[in-house]
Design an enzyme around this catalytic site. Structure first.
Site, PDB file in Angstrom:
ATOM      1  N   SER A 118      47.848  39.216  43.149  1.00 34.32           N
ATOM      2  CA  SER A 118      46.650  38.386  43.021  1.00 34.32           C
ATOM      3  C   SER A 118      46.992  36.920  42.833  1.00 34.32           C
ATOM      4  CB  SER A 118      45.835  38.880  41.820  1.00 34.32           C
ATOM      5  OG  SER A 118      44.791  37.996  41.506  1.00 34.32           O
ATOM      6  N   TYR A 142      44.629  40.112  32.958  1.00 33.83           N
ATOM      7  CA  TYR A 142      44.702  40.639  34.320  1.00 33.83           C
ATOM      8  C   TYR A 142      45.802  39.917  35.107  1.00 33.83           C
ATOM      9  CZ  TYR A 142      43.611  41.240  39.250  1.00 33.83           C
ATOM     10  OH  TYR A 142      43.707  41.483  40.597  1.00 33.83           O
ATOM     11  N   LYS A 146      49.552  41.461  36.536  1.00 36.50           N
ATOM     12  CA  LYS A 146      50.029  41.390  37.915  1.00 36.50           C
ATOM     13  C   LYS A 146      51.370  40.654  38.001  1.00 36.50           C
ATOM     14  CE  LYS A 146      46.719  43.431  40.304  1.00 36.50           C
ATOM     15  NZ  LYS A 146      46.952  44.598  41.187  1.00 36.50           N
TER      16      LYS A 146
END
Length: 325
Positions: A118, A142, A146
């Site tokens: 991402s 988040y 990643k």
């Protein structure tokens, strides 16, 4: 000669579109998904093994049974706001899930993996467009989950020879033009489906998170990439690995941003309905603009987004959500 790929999270939005593209490219698909955020009816191009990436033993059993030539890893939690409220879930599913997967691959002798990463790994941009050399400094769990997963891939590459392609998406959008799969989240947090719902409601309200950003119209600008183009990049990334390519990372975006207001205008155009726009406060840490440089993917993978015009993105999304109701 048929080759097999294990697709974790293959029942989800991006994963299912990629399964369709990989099947069309001749791959035998096996989906591994716990269906917590995916949909059984989206598993159309191969069989399903119901399992969780946090269950190391189940993952190892699946890997030993399938013995895939490669893995595509989509299984993850992916709501930024939720990650701030429930960081433990994000590190457990996203980071520990990656660790479990890499250990299962190592034991099974599978040495190629595509990873759904991402642009959240970059954090607040210091320059635009963002290329792969931009500093990575996430601003939420988040993004960190990643980035940690990317670091695991690099370390397992050195230690165990597992070669990886990490694809850093910008804003995935749009839907399958044949309406076999599409964008479906519960709860829905993505802008385009929410805008379409507002239009379907006959002039519903859409909440804009700030209209005082340093952009042309004051609303946030994002780089929307059609999920069909994402799927094409995965097929090309897999070809790259199968042909002996070394581990690498690639941005996936168009290089062009659309503002919140421009997206709302496009939805109104397709729906012939007005959307009431309600302006609220900015979300903490929301950058004014996120726009990708995908020159590296073009140069190395031969990838160029060809379905990511605003009309194709909004048009395909409108048709899917009209069908889905």
């Amino acid at each position: 000669m048929s080759r097999t790929i294990l697709v974790t999270g293959g029942a989800g939005y991006v994963g299912s579109h990629c399964c369709k593209a990989l099947a069309a490219a001749g791959w035998t698909i096996v989906v591994y998904d716990n269906l917590s955020r995916g949909w059984r009816e989206f598993v159309k191009w191969g069989r399903l093994i119901e399992g969780d990436v946090t269950d190391a033993a189940a993952l190892k059993r699946a890997m030993a049974e399938v013995r895939p030539d490669a893995v595509a890893h989509f299984a993850a939690l992916a709501y930024v706001g939720e990650s701030i409220e429930q960081p433990g879930d994000y590190y457990r599913v996203n980071a520990l899930g990656m660790l479990n997967l890499l250990e299962a691959m190592r034991e099974a002798g599978t040495s190629r993996i595509l990873f759904s990463s991402s642009c959240a790994t970059y954090g607040v941009p210091t320059r635009l467009p963002i290329d792969e050399t931009h500093p990575q400094s996430p601003i939420n769990p988040y993004g960190w989950s990643k980035l940690i997963s990317e670091k695991m891939l690099a370390d397992y590459g050195v230690a165990h020879g597992i070669r990886s392609v990490a694809l850093r998406y910008f804003n995935a959008a749009g839907d399958d033009p044949e309406l076999e799969v599409g964008e479906k989240h519960e709860p829905e947090t993505h802008m385009i489906p929410l805008a379409i719902r507002a239009a379907q409601a006959g002039g519903g309200t859409f909440s804009i998170n700030g209209d005082d950003f340093d952009t042309a119209d004051g609303t946030c600008v994002r780089d929307y990439i059609h999920v069909r183009d994402l799927a094409d990049a995965h097929v090309r990334g897999l070809d790259y690995l199968m042909n002996g390519g070394g581990s690498d990372v690639f941005n996936l975006g168009t290089g062009t941003g659309l503002s919140v207001s421009e997206v709302l205008d496009a939805v109104e155009r397709f729906s012939n309905a007005k959307i009431r726009r309600q302006v609220g406060p900015r979300r903490p840490g929301d950058p004014a603009a996120l726009v990708a440089s995908a020159e590296k993917a073009r140069r190395v993978l031969g990838w160029t987004p060809s379905h990511s015009s605003v009309d194709e993105i909004i048009g395909s999304a409108w048709r899917w959500h009209q069908k889905a109701g």
